[in-house]
Design a protein around this motif. Structure first.
Motif, PDB file in Angstrom:
ATOM      1  N   THR A   1     138.562 120.911  34.175  1.00 44.99           N
ATOM      2  CA  THR A   1     137.176 120.688  34.505  1.00 44.99           C
ATOM      3  C   THR A   1     136.628 119.403  33.762  1.00 44.99           C
ATOM      4  OG1 THR A   1     136.885 123.039  34.460  1.00 44.99           O
ATOM      5  CG2 THR A   1     134.821 121.645  34.437  1.00 44.99           C
ATOM      6  N   GLU A   2     136.040 118.673  34.761  1.00 48.70           N
ATOM      7  CA  GLU A   2     135.475 117.202  34.399  1.00 48.70           C
ATOM      8  C   GLU A   2     133.712 117.352  34.607  1.00 48.70           C
ATOM      9  OE1 GLU A   2     135.211 112.719  35.589  1.00 48.70           O
ATOM     10  OE2 GLU A   2     137.124 113.670  35.180  1.00 48.70           O
ATOM     11  N   ASP A   3     132.805 117.668  33.497  1.00 49.82           N
ATOM     12  CA  ASP A   3     131.683 117.928  33.446  1.00 49.82           C
ATOM     13  C   ASP A   3     130.690 117.017  32.684  1.00 49.82           C
ATOM     14  OD1 ASP A   3     129.098 119.003  33.921  1.00 49.82           O
ATOM     15  OD2 ASP A   3     129.678 120.671  33.073  1.00 49.82           O
ATOM     16  N   PRO A   4     130.004 115.997  33.313  1.00 50.03           N
ATOM     17  CA  PRO A   4     129.866 115.796  34.565  1.00 50.03           C
ATOM     18  C   PRO A   4     130.972 114.810  34.896  1.00 50.03           C
ATOM     19  CG  PRO A   4     128.339 114.241  33.045  1.00 50.03           C
ATOM     20  CD  PRO A   4     129.050 115.336  32.198  1.00 50.03           C
ATOM     21  N   LEU A   5     130.968 114.585  36.160  1.00 51.30           N
ATOM     22  CA  LEU A   5     132.153 113.320  36.854  1.00 51.30           C
ATOM     23  C   LEU A   5     131.544 112.198  36.510  1.00 51.30           C
ATOM     24  CD1 LEU A   5     132.528 114.616  40.576  1.00 51.30           C
ATOM     25  CD2 LEU A   5     133.980 115.016  38.550  1.00 51.30           C
ATOM     26  N   ARG A   6     132.693 111.478  36.130  1.00 50.43           N
ATOM     27  CA  ARG A   6     132.574 110.112  35.960  1.00 50.43           C
ATOM     28  C   ARG A   6     132.777 109.042  37.035  1.00 50.43           C
ATOM     29  NH1 ARG A   6     136.853 111.212  32.051  1.00 50.43           N
ATOM     30  NH2 ARG A   6     135.962 112.915  30.938  1.00 50.43           N
TER      31      ARG A   6
ATOM     32  N   TRP B   1     136.434 110.999  43.018  1.00 51.56           N
ATOM     33  CA  TRP B   1     137.150 112.252  42.310  1.00 51.56           C
ATOM     34  C   TRP B   1     138.192 113.045  43.063  1.00 51.56           C
ATOM     35  CZ3 TRP B   1     137.887 117.177  40.748  1.00 51.56           C
ATOM     36  CH2 TRP B   1     138.330 117.420  39.634  1.00 51.56           C
ATOM     37  N   VAL B   2     137.811 113.400  44.142  1.00 52.76           N
ATOM     38  CA  VAL B   2     138.622 114.417  44.789  1.00 52.76           C
ATOM     39  C   VAL B   2     139.713 113.674  45.387  1.00 52.76           C
ATOM     40  CG1 VAL B   2     138.711 115.974  46.875  1.00 52.76           C
ATOM     41  CG2 VAL B   2     136.822 116.070  45.178  1.00 52.76           C
ATOM     42  N   SER B   3     139.583 112.232  45.980  1.00 55.01           N
ATOM     43  CA  SER B   3     140.700 111.732  46.565  1.00 55.01           C
ATOM     44  C   SER B   3     141.865 111.222  45.520  1.00 55.01           C
ATOM     45  CB  SER B   3     140.159 110.209  47.072  1.00 55.01           C
ATOM     46  OG  SER B   3     139.902 109.354  46.135  1.00 55.01           O
ATOM     47  N   ASN B   4     141.371 111.221  44.086  1.00 53.68           N
ATOM     48  CA  ASN B   4     142.485 111.167  43.079  1.00 53.68           C
ATOM     49  C   ASN B   4     142.948 112.362  42.558  1.00 53.68           C
ATOM     50  OD1 ASN B   4     142.168 108.476  43.266  1.00 53.68           O
ATOM     51  ND2 ASN B   4     140.444 108.399  41.961  1.00 53.68           N
TER      52      ASN B   4
ATOM     53  N   THR C   1     138.156 120.047  43.928  1.00 55.83           N
ATOM     54  CA  THR C   1     136.947 120.071  44.568  1.00 55.83           C
ATOM     55  C   THR C   1     135.803 119.898  43.529  1.00 55.83           C
ATOM     56  OG1 THR C   1     135.695 121.076  46.133  1.00 55.83           O
ATOM     57  CG2 THR C   1     136.624 122.516  44.363  1.00 55.83           C
ATOM     58  N   THR C   2     134.604 119.833  44.048  1.00 57.96           N
ATOM     59  CA  THR C   2     133.436 119.458  43.010  1.00 57.96           C
ATOM     60  C   THR C   2     132.443 120.356  43.470  1.00 57.96           C
ATOM     61  OG1 THR C   2     132.488 117.832  44.598  1.00 57.96           O
ATOM     62  CG2 THR C   2     134.212 117.020  42.725  1.00 57.96           C
ATOM     63  N   GLN C   3     131.479 120.632  42.479  1.00 59.13           N
ATOM     64  CA  GLN C   3     130.379 121.562  42.820  1.00 59.13           C
ATOM     65  C   GLN C   3     129.037 120.799  42.260  1.00 59.13           C
ATOM     66  OE1 GLN C   3     129.687 124.619  44.556  1.00 59.13           O
ATOM     67  NE2 GLN C   3     131.595 123.655  45.635  1.00 59.13           N
ATOM     68  N   VAL C   4     127.997 120.965  42.734  1.00 59.09           N
ATOM     69  CA  VAL C   4     126.689 120.612  41.842  1.00 59.09           C
ATOM     70  C   VAL C   4     126.371 121.658  40.778  1.00 59.09           C
ATOM     71  CG1 VAL C   4     124.300 119.913  42.051  1.00 59.09           C
ATOM     72  CG2 VAL C   4     125.715 119.264  43.793  1.00 59.09           C
ATOM     73  N   GLY C   5     126.253 121.138  39.760  1.00 59.68           N
ATOM     74  CA  GLY C   5     125.970 122.213  38.397  1.00 59.68           C
ATOM     75  C   GLY C   5     124.429 122.469  38.268  1.00 59.68           C
ATOM     76  N   SER C   6     124.088 123.381  37.338  1.00 61.21           N
ATOM     77  CA  SER C   6     122.966 123.584  37.130  1.00 61.21           C
ATOM     78  C   SER C   6     121.948 122.662  36.767  1.00 61.21           C
ATOM     79  CB  SER C   6     122.754 124.669  35.951  1.00 61.21           C
ATOM     80  OG  SER C   6     123.223 124.147  34.729  1.00 61.21           O
ATOM     81  N   THR C   7     122.409 121.332  36.247  1.00 59.50           N
ATOM     82  CA  THR C   7     121.660 120.118  35.824  1.00 59.50           C
ATOM     83  C   THR C   7     121.448 119.036  36.951  1.00 59.50           C
ATOM     84  OG1 THR C   7     123.645 118.936  35.004  1.00 59.50           O
ATOM     85  CG2 THR C   7     122.470 120.366  33.458  1.00 59.50           C
TER      86      THR C   7
ATOM     87  N   ARG D   1     124.112 117.750  38.319  1.00 57.40           N
ATOM     88  CA  ARG D   1     125.311 116.616  38.051  1.00 57.40           C
ATOM     89  C   ARG D   1     126.416 117.321  38.840  1.00 57.40           C
ATOM     90  NH1 ARG D   1     124.799 113.865  32.313  1.00 57.40           N
ATOM     91  NH2 ARG D   1     122.515 112.951  32.730  1.00 57.40           N
ATOM     92  N   ASN D   2     127.442 116.501  39.206  1.00 51.96           N
ATOM     93  CA  ASN D   2     128.836 116.908  39.626  1.00 51.96           C
ATOM     94  C   ASN D   2     129.481 117.457  38.834  1.00 51.96           C
ATOM     95  OD1 ASN D   2     128.488 116.569  42.982  1.00 51.96           O
ATOM     96  ND2 ASN D   2     127.778 114.567  42.206  1.00 51.96           N
ATOM     97  N   ILE D   3     130.318 118.610  39.083  1.00 56.13           N
ATOM     98  CA  ILE D   3     131.159 118.918  38.287  1.00 56.13           C
ATOM     99  C   ILE D   3     132.546 118.927  39.217  1.00 56.13           C
ATOM    100  CG2 ILE D   3     131.987 120.826  36.719  1.00 56.13           C
ATOM    101  CD1 ILE D   3     129.296 122.100  36.808  1.00 56.13           C
ATOM    102  N   GLY D   4     133.839 118.503  38.417  1.00 55.18           N
ATOM    103  CA  GLY D   4     134.955 118.537  39.130  1.00 55.18           C
ATOM    104  C   GLY D   4     135.703 119.632  38.583  1.00 55.18           C
ATOM    105  N   PHE D   5     136.605 120.165  39.314  1.00 56.77           N
ATOM    106  CA  PHE D   5     137.491 121.394  39.287  1.00 56.77           C
ATOM    107  C   PHE D   5     138.943 120.942  39.638  1.00 56.77           C
ATOM    108  CE2 PHE D   5     133.315 123.204  39.314  1.00 56.77           C
ATOM    109  CZ  PHE D   5     133.239 123.859  38.327  1.00 56.77           C
TER     110      PHE D   5
END
Length: 150
Positions: A52-57, A63-66, A74-80, A82-86
């Protein structure tokens, strides 16, 4: 080149542009950090994603293409806001909490592995899937689980 074609297809599916979710800078003194406008729902997954990368850089599309080989990303928008990568790779059924509720529910995914990823509803019925070595745009709002076993 083929990877770029996949993401161009995803962009067309989203109306011609890949979404970049961000947040507004807090007004005030110069040099203040950016903060989200409002808090959202806490996003989680059980068992935990393998990475997990939180937040995405980087942007969600970059991020998904790499996505590393033999991973589902995939990614999701977190509670703050900002995007989180999974990244996932284990044969498991993952329970998703609050995926698709913060920001746009449609998210880019890349299944860079040799199994099909199934997206499941509350009753564990298959709603959609992404085949091996494919990118896709998925509406996570009705998805309660993802399964990397087949």
């Amino acid at each position: 080149m083929l990877k770029n074609l996949k993401f161009a297809t995803a962009a067309i599916a989203l109306g011609g542009v890949l979404p970049i979710w961000g947040f507004a800078a807090t007004p005030g003194a110069a040099g203040t950090t950016q903060t989200p406008a409002a808090a959202g729902a806490l996003v989680s997954v059980k068992p935990s994603a393998e990475y997990t990368e939180d937040p995405l850089r980087s942007t969600p599309a970059t991020w998904v293409s790499n996505c590393p080989k033999y991973r589902f990303c995939t990614t999701q928008v977190g509670s703050t806001g900002r995007n989180i990568g999974f990244q996932f790779y284990r044969c498991a059924e993952y329970a998703l909490t609050n995926w698709g509720v913060n920001g746009n529910s449609y998210r880019l995914v890349y299944n860079n592995q040799n199994v099909t990823v199934n997206y499941l509803n509350q009753r564990h019925g298959v709603v959609d899937s992404t085949g091996p070595w494919k990118s896709d745009v998925v509406n996570f709002k009705p998805i309660w689980y993802i399964s990397l076993c087949n």
